[in-house]
Design a protein around this motif. Sequence first.
Motif, PDB file in Angstrom:
ATOM      1  N   THR A 221      47.165  47.941  38.177  1.00 36.02           N
ATOM      2  CA  THR A 221      46.730  48.623  39.191  1.00 36.02           C
ATOM      3  C   THR A 221      45.299  46.902  39.133  1.00 36.02           C
ATOM      4  O   THR A 221      45.048  46.198  39.517  1.00 36.02           O
ATOM      5  N   ALA A 222      44.759  47.461  38.060  1.00 36.72           N
ATOM      6  CA  ALA A 222      43.032  46.899  37.753  1.00 36.72           C
ATOM      7  C   ALA A 222      43.572  45.414  37.782  1.00 36.72           C
ATOM      8  O   ALA A 222      42.496  44.370  38.159  1.00 36.72           O
ATOM      9  N   ALA A 223      44.177  44.855  36.851  1.00 35.40           N
ATOM     10  CA  ALA A 223      44.769  43.121  36.520  1.00 35.40           C
ATOM     11  C   ALA A 223      44.772  42.934  38.082  1.00 35.40           C
ATOM     12  O   ALA A 223      44.474  41.477  38.063  1.00 35.40           O
ATOM     13  N   ASP A 224      45.998  44.113  38.796  1.00 32.44           N
ATOM     14  CA  ASP A 224      46.331  43.059  39.887  1.00 32.44           C
ATOM     15  C   ASP A 224      45.313  42.687  40.861  1.00 32.44           C
ATOM     16  O   ASP A 224      45.496  41.268  41.468  1.00 32.44           O
ATOM     17  N   LEU A 225      44.499  43.918  41.000  1.00 30.67           N
ATOM     18  CA  LEU A 225      43.032  43.539  41.903  1.00 30.67           C
ATOM     19  C   LEU A 225      42.124  42.272  41.280  1.00 30.67           C
ATOM     20  O   LEU A 225      41.479  41.634  42.522  1.00 30.67           O
ATOM     21  N   LEU A 226      41.812  42.741  40.012  1.00 29.77           N
ATOM     22  CA  LEU A 226      40.651  41.024  39.172  1.00 29.77           C
ATOM     23  C   LEU A 226      41.564  40.437  39.886  1.00 29.77           C
ATOM     24  O   LEU A 226      40.983  39.081  40.108  1.00 29.77           O
ATOM     25  N   ALA A 227      42.586  39.767  39.490  1.00 30.69           N
ATOM     26  CA  ALA A 227      43.601  38.394  39.298  1.00 30.69           C
ATOM     27  C   ALA A 227      43.267  38.251  40.762  1.00 30.69           C
ATOM     28  O   ALA A 227      43.075  36.708  40.803  1.00 30.69           O
ATOM     29  N   ARG A 228      43.323  38.810  41.829  1.00 34.44           N
ATOM     30  CA  ARG A 228      43.841  38.631  42.757  1.00 34.44           C
ATOM     31  C   ARG A 228      42.738  37.550  43.559  1.00 34.44           C
ATOM     32  O   ARG A 228      42.075  36.886  44.670  1.00 34.44           O
ATOM     33  N   TYR A 229      41.552  38.899  43.262  1.00 37.02           N
ATOM     34  CA  TYR A 229      40.161  38.194  43.513  1.00 37.02           C
ATOM     35  C   TYR A 229      39.770  37.386  43.136  1.00 37.02           C
ATOM     36  O   TYR A 229      39.071  36.314  43.679  1.00 37.02           O
ATOM     37  N   LEU A 230      40.071  37.114  41.915  1.00 38.75           N
ATOM     38  CA  LEU A 230      39.267  35.841  40.946  1.00 38.75           C
ATOM     39  C   LEU A 230      40.205  34.648  41.634  1.00 38.75           C
ATOM     40  O   LEU A 230      39.465  33.619  41.902  1.00 38.75           O
ATOM     41  N   ALA A 231      41.245  34.815  42.160  1.00 39.56           N
ATOM     42  CA  ALA A 231      42.038  33.699  42.275  1.00 39.56           C
ATOM     43  C   ALA A 231      41.115  33.078  43.995  1.00 39.56           C
ATOM     44  O   ALA A 231      41.229  32.057  44.577  1.00 39.56           O
ATOM     45  N   ARG A 232      41.137  34.330  44.876  1.00 40.83           N
ATOM     46  CA  ARG A 232      40.433  34.101  46.312  1.00 40.83           C
ATOM     47  C   ARG A 232      39.406  33.396  45.619  1.00 40.83           C
ATOM     48  O   ARG A 232      38.928  32.419  46.670  1.00 40.83           O
ATOM     49  N   LEU A 233      38.051  34.032  45.061  1.00 40.33           N
ATOM     50  CA  LEU A 233      36.850  33.072  44.963  1.00 40.33           C
ATOM     51  C   LEU A 233      37.305  31.574  43.733  1.00 40.33           C
ATOM     52  O   LEU A 233      35.698  31.111  44.104  1.00 40.33           O
ATOM     53  N   LEU A 234      38.698  31.010  42.918  1.00 36.79           N
ATOM     54  CA  LEU A 234      38.365  30.416  42.393  1.00 36.79           C
ATOM     55  C   LEU A 234      39.525  29.122  42.884  1.00 36.79           C
ATOM     56  O   LEU A 234      39.367  28.634  42.798  1.00 36.79           O
ATOM     57  N   SER A 235      39.127  29.440  44.660  1.00 37.27           N
ATOM     58  CA  SER A 235      40.512  28.801  45.350  1.00 37.27           C
ATOM     59  C   SER A 235      39.888  27.280  46.384  1.00 37.27           C
ATOM     60  O   SER A 235      38.707  27.916  46.856  1.00 37.27           O
ATOM     61  N   ARG A 236      40.152  26.576  46.750  1.00 38.70           N
ATOM     62  CA  ARG A 236      39.684  25.746  47.547  1.00 38.70           C
ATOM     63  C   ARG A 236      39.759  26.140  48.807  1.00 38.70           C
ATOM     64  O   ARG A 236      40.597  26.379  49.161  1.00 38.70           O
TER      65      ARG A 236
END
Length: 236
Positions: A221-236
């Motif tokens: 659960t924590a990995a999925d949340l962190l991954a998706r926030y990283l993806a959102r903040l590191l997207s063009r």
Amino acid sequence: MTAATIPAHADLSGPLLRMLGRVEHGPTFDAMRAFTEARTPDTPDEIWLCEHPPVFTQGVAGRPEHVLGAGSIPVVATNRGGQVTFHGPGQVVAYPLIDLRRLGIFVKEYVYRVEEAAIRTLAEFGVTGHRVAGAPGIYVRLDDPFAHGALTGPADPRDPFRGLGKISALGIKVSNHCTYHGVALNVAMDLEPFDRINPCGYPGLRTVDLATLGVSTDWATAADLLARYLARLLSR
């Protein structure tokens, strides 16, 4: 290395998320360095999520005196920034492999966004994460980790971490404008190995995890949340 791949977005502007599971640190380090060295301007960005068996990693400026007594846990040198830290089961480790030039940001902004992803992940569990000037990573108030107020007043230079515990560590490497290494978030760990080092080079710094704070969740659960926030903040 095998991995589950999760598209970060419906379009192609965001990184691919790869859930690696539990993997040894050494081969993972070699793989992300090879990925970075081989990538071209057209290589899609990726974010790798994993956890490691117990290991101490030392940054390029790491000082041996910050390892107080490793015991049977290996100490390995890496080419990331920072001093010594511990990785072990129950910790989410995220390795963003990001082309900063293509994203249009510099290293300072990248660090801010990675830290912001950790802060937003903690907020999903009601925990308030804080930055400390000059000390990368995310910290929590030990007396009330769920309080929403900002840290007030300048830190005491004699004890800049008074009343704080570190819950997320950051160490990065940038090569030809591309990042590797990344961020670790403590979920439910055996925290004793942190007593064998000066975490991130700070004697006496306490390290905590979500379980210590009374938050019950699992690694996935924590990995999925962190991954998706990283993806959102590191997207063009």
